[in-house]
Design a protein around this motif. Structure first.
Motif, PDB file in Angstrom:
ATOM      1  N   GLU A   1       0.836  -1.207   0.000  1.00  0.00           N
ATOM      2  CA  GLU A   1       0.000   0.000   0.000  1.00  0.00           C
ATOM      3  C   GLU A   1       0.867   1.252   0.000  1.00  0.00           C
ATOM      4  OE1 GLU A   1      -3.650   2.127   2.457  1.00  0.00           O
ATOM      5  OE2 GLU A   1      -2.877   0.205   3.152  1.00  0.00           O
ATOM      6  N   ASN A   2       1.825   1.311   0.915  1.00  0.00           N
ATOM      7  CA  ASN A   2       2.754   2.442   1.027  1.00  0.00           C
ATOM      8  C   ASN A   2       4.116   1.894   1.401  1.00  0.00           C
ATOM      9  OD1 ASN A   2       0.903   4.837   0.802  1.00  0.00           O
ATOM     10  ND2 ASN A   2      -0.042   3.815   2.554  1.00  0.00           N
ATOM     11  N   GLY A   3       5.149   2.411   0.765  1.00  0.00           N
ATOM     12  CA  GLY A   3       6.497   1.968   1.117  1.00  0.00           C
ATOM     13  C   GLY A   3       7.443   2.064  -0.054  1.00  0.00           C
ATOM     14  N   THR A   4       8.510   1.287   0.023  1.00  0.00           N
ATOM     15  CA  THR A   4       9.591   1.343  -0.960  1.00  0.00           C
ATOM     16  C   THR A   4       9.869  -0.054  -1.494  1.00  0.00           C
ATOM     17  OG1 THR A   4      10.572   3.173   0.288  1.00  0.00           O
ATOM     18  CG2 THR A   4      11.989   2.064  -1.312  1.00  0.00           C
ATOM     19  N   VAL A   5      10.048  -0.142  -2.814  1.00  0.00           N
ATOM     20  CA  VAL A   5      10.433  -1.401  -3.453  1.00  0.00           C
ATOM     21  C   VAL A   5      11.806  -1.204  -4.076  1.00  0.00           C
ATOM     22  CG1 VAL A   5       9.898  -3.101  -5.240  1.00  0.00           C
ATOM     23  CG2 VAL A   5       8.040  -2.039  -3.937  1.00  0.00           C
ATOM     24  N   LEU A   6      12.743  -2.034  -3.683  1.00  0.00           N
ATOM     25  CA  LEU A   6      14.099  -2.018  -4.236  1.00  0.00           C
ATOM     26  C   LEU A   6      14.197  -3.209  -5.178  1.00  0.00           C
ATOM     27  CD1 LEU A   6      15.849  -1.509  -0.798  1.00  0.00           C
ATOM     28  CD2 LEU A   6      15.270   0.259  -2.458  1.00  0.00           C
TER      29      LEU A   6
ATOM     30  N   GLN B   1       6.841  -4.541   7.858  1.00  0.00           N
ATOM     31  CA  GLN B   1       6.745  -5.759   7.047  1.00  0.00           C
ATOM     32  C   GLN B   1       7.736  -5.643   5.902  1.00  0.00           C
ATOM     33  OE1 GLN B   1       2.813  -6.846   5.718  1.00  0.00           O
ATOM     34  NE2 GLN B   1       3.643  -7.842   3.908  1.00  0.00           N
ATOM     35  N   ILE B   2       8.545  -6.689   5.708  1.00  0.00           N
ATOM     36  CA  ILE B   2       9.528  -6.720   4.630  1.00  0.00           C
ATOM     37  C   ILE B   2       9.318  -8.006   3.841  1.00  0.00           C
ATOM     38  CG2 ILE B   2      11.982  -6.808   4.030  1.00  0.00           C
ATOM     39  CD1 ILE B   2      12.577  -5.317   6.625  1.00  0.00           C
ATOM     40  N   THR B   3       9.219  -7.862   2.531  1.00  0.00           N
ATOM     41  CA  THR B   3       9.120  -9.012   1.650  1.00  0.00           C
ATOM     42  C   THR B   3      10.407  -9.077   0.843  1.00  0.00           C
ATOM     43  OG1 THR B   3       6.734  -8.698   1.475  1.00  0.00           O
ATOM     44  CG2 THR B   3       7.766 -10.122  -0.175  1.00  0.00           C
ATOM     45  N   ILE B   4      11.040 -10.247   0.835  1.00  0.00           N
ATOM     46  CA  ILE B   4      12.320 -10.412   0.149  1.00  0.00           C
ATOM     47  C   ILE B   4      12.174 -11.506  -0.898  1.00  0.00           C
ATOM     48  CG2 ILE B   4      14.742 -11.081   0.421  1.00  0.00           C
ATOM     49  CD1 ILE B   4      14.460 -10.160   3.376  1.00  0.00           C
TER      50      ILE B   4
ATOM     51  N   ILE C   1      13.424  -6.263  -2.687  1.00  0.00           N
ATOM     52  CA  ILE C   1      13.071  -6.040  -1.285  1.00  0.00           C
ATOM     53  C   ILE C   1      11.917  -5.040  -1.267  1.00  0.00           C
ATOM     54  CG2 ILE C   1      13.832  -5.229   0.980  1.00  0.00           C
ATOM     55  CD1 ILE C   1      16.727  -5.819   0.089  1.00  0.00           C
ATOM     56  N   LYS C   2      10.833  -5.413  -0.597  1.00  0.00           N
ATOM     57  CA  LYS C   2       9.681  -4.525  -0.441  1.00  0.00           C
ATOM     58  C   LYS C   2       9.559  -4.183   1.039  1.00  0.00           C
ATOM     59  CE  LYS C   2       5.895  -5.989  -2.478  1.00  0.00           C
ATOM     60  NZ  LYS C   2       4.833  -6.840  -3.078  1.00  0.00           N
ATOM     61  N   ILE C   3       9.573  -2.899   1.367  1.00  0.00           N
ATOM     62  CA  ILE C   3       9.497  -2.457   2.762  1.00  0.00           C
ATOM     63  C   ILE C   3       8.239  -1.625   2.938  1.00  0.00           C
ATOM     64  CG2 ILE C   3      10.685  -1.308   4.669  1.00  0.00           C
ATOM     65  CD1 ILE C   3      12.749  -1.750   1.675  1.00  0.00           C
ATOM     66  N   ALA C   4       7.321  -2.102   3.756  1.00  0.00           N
ATOM     67  CA  ALA C   4       6.065  -1.395   3.990  1.00  0.00           C
ATOM     68  C   ALA C   4       6.286  -0.181   4.883  1.00  0.00           C
ATOM     69  CB  ALA C   4       5.051  -2.336   4.635  1.00  0.00           C
TER      70      ALA C   4
ATOM     71  N   ASN D   1      11.391   2.088  -6.297  1.00  0.00           N
ATOM     72  CA  ASN D   1      10.016   2.499  -6.585  1.00  0.00           C
ATOM     73  C   ASN D   1       9.355   2.943  -5.287  1.00  0.00           C
ATOM     74  OD1 ASN D   1       9.966   1.752  -9.412  1.00  0.00           O
ATOM     75  ND2 ASN D   1      10.005  -0.354  -8.693  1.00  0.00           N
ATOM     76  N   ILE D   2       8.824   4.158  -5.284  1.00  0.00           N
ATOM     77  CA  ILE D   2       8.107   4.679  -4.127  1.00  0.00           C
ATOM     78  C   ILE D   2       6.621   4.413  -4.366  1.00  0.00           C
ATOM     79  CG2 ILE D   2       7.632   6.726  -2.714  1.00  0.00           C
ATOM     80  CD1 ILE D   2      10.644   5.797  -2.871  1.00  0.00           C
ATOM     81  N   ILE D   3       5.985   3.751  -3.392  1.00  0.00           N
ATOM     82  CA  ILE D   3       4.590   3.337  -3.520  1.00  0.00           C
ATOM     83  C   ILE D   3       3.740   4.123  -2.522  1.00  0.00           C
ATOM     84  CG2 ILE D   3       2.997   1.369  -3.478  1.00  0.00           C
ATOM     85  CD1 ILE D   3       5.337   0.971  -5.467  1.00  0.00           C
ATOM     86  N   ARG D   4       2.656   4.700  -3.038  1.00  0.00           N
ATOM     87  CA  ARG D   4       1.661   5.356  -2.177  1.00  0.00           C
ATOM     88  C   ARG D   4       0.277   4.964  -2.691  1.00  0.00           C
ATOM     89  NH1 ARG D   4       4.401   8.708   1.203  1.00  0.00           N
ATOM     90  NH2 ARG D   4       6.286   9.674   0.400  1.00  0.00           N
ATOM     91  N   ASN D   5      -0.578   4.497  -1.786  1.00  0.00           N
ATOM     92  CA  ASN D   5      -1.927   4.044  -2.152  1.00  0.00           C
ATOM     93  C   ASN D   5      -1.886   3.018  -3.286  1.00  0.00           C
ATOM     94  OD1 ASN D   5      -3.243   5.697  -0.223  1.00  0.00           O
ATOM     95  ND2 ASN D   5      -2.959   7.444  -1.584  1.00  0.00           N
ATOM     96  N   PHE D   6      -0.991   2.058  -3.176  1.00  0.00           N
ATOM     97  CA  PHE D   6      -0.837   0.943  -4.116  1.00  0.00           C
ATOM     98  C   PHE D   6      -0.346   1.356  -5.498  1.00  0.00           C
ATOM     99  CE2 PHE D   6      -4.131  -0.482  -1.090  1.00  0.00           C
ATOM    100  CZ  PHE D   6      -3.523  -1.632  -0.600  1.00  0.00           C
TER     101      PHE D   6
END
Length: 152
Positions: free
Chosen positions: A14-19, A42-45, A60-63, A85-90
């Motif tokens: 929803e909001n966060g950073t994707v590397l 929450q971190i998804t690797i 790496i996705k960091i919420a 990638n900067i994510i806001r509101n999906f």
């Protein structure tokens, strides 16, 4: 015979950073460089994912975490082609490329056993030297030059 679809679903951020486009072998180093180990976000690797640019990549996705450019640019040392990638509101609201920093502090260890940083509580500090595709670090204190691969 039933047609059963088996897939792993990872929730959208929803909001966060994707590397993205981190060399697969450097994903754990990226976590260290950004100080992500032990945080409560929450971190998804993903490691060894197929990539068109590289054979294998990491992601790496960091919420709910956003970084300053100087924090992210440290990743250029181990993942010069990574994208942010900067994510806001999906939605992806910004895409960034990394820039090699001129200097880094406190994230690499000097290889000189006589360096003050290995004997005193002094934060390491290196100048970043780029020569072609090679990256090395020059210690601010002892002036030892080391290949980047030996420092992480």
């Amino acid at each position: 015979m039933e047609n059963i679809s088996k897939e792993l679903k990872v929730s959208a951020l929803e909001n966060g950073t994707v590397l993205d486009h981190i060399p697969a072998e450097n994903v754990y180093r990226a976590l260290d460089i950004l100080g992500l180990k032990g945080i409560s976000n929450q971190i998804t690797i993903g490691i060894n994912l197929n990539s068109k640019l590289f054979r294998k990549k990491g992601i790496i996705k960091i919420a709910d975490r956003f970084f300053e450019d100087d924090e992210l640019n440290k990743l250029a040392l181990i993942a010069p082609h990574a994208t942010v990638n900067i994510i806001r509101n999906f939605q992806v609201v910004e895409k960034k490329k990394l820039t090699m920093p001129e200097e880094i502090e406190g994230i690499a260890k000097c290889m000189n056993p006589k360096c003050i940083t290995n004997h005193q509580p002094v934060k390491t500090r290196f100048a970043v030297i780029e020569e072609g595709n090679e990256i090395s670090l020059l210690c601010h204190y002892c002036e030892k030059r080391s290949d980047i691969r030996s420092l992480f």
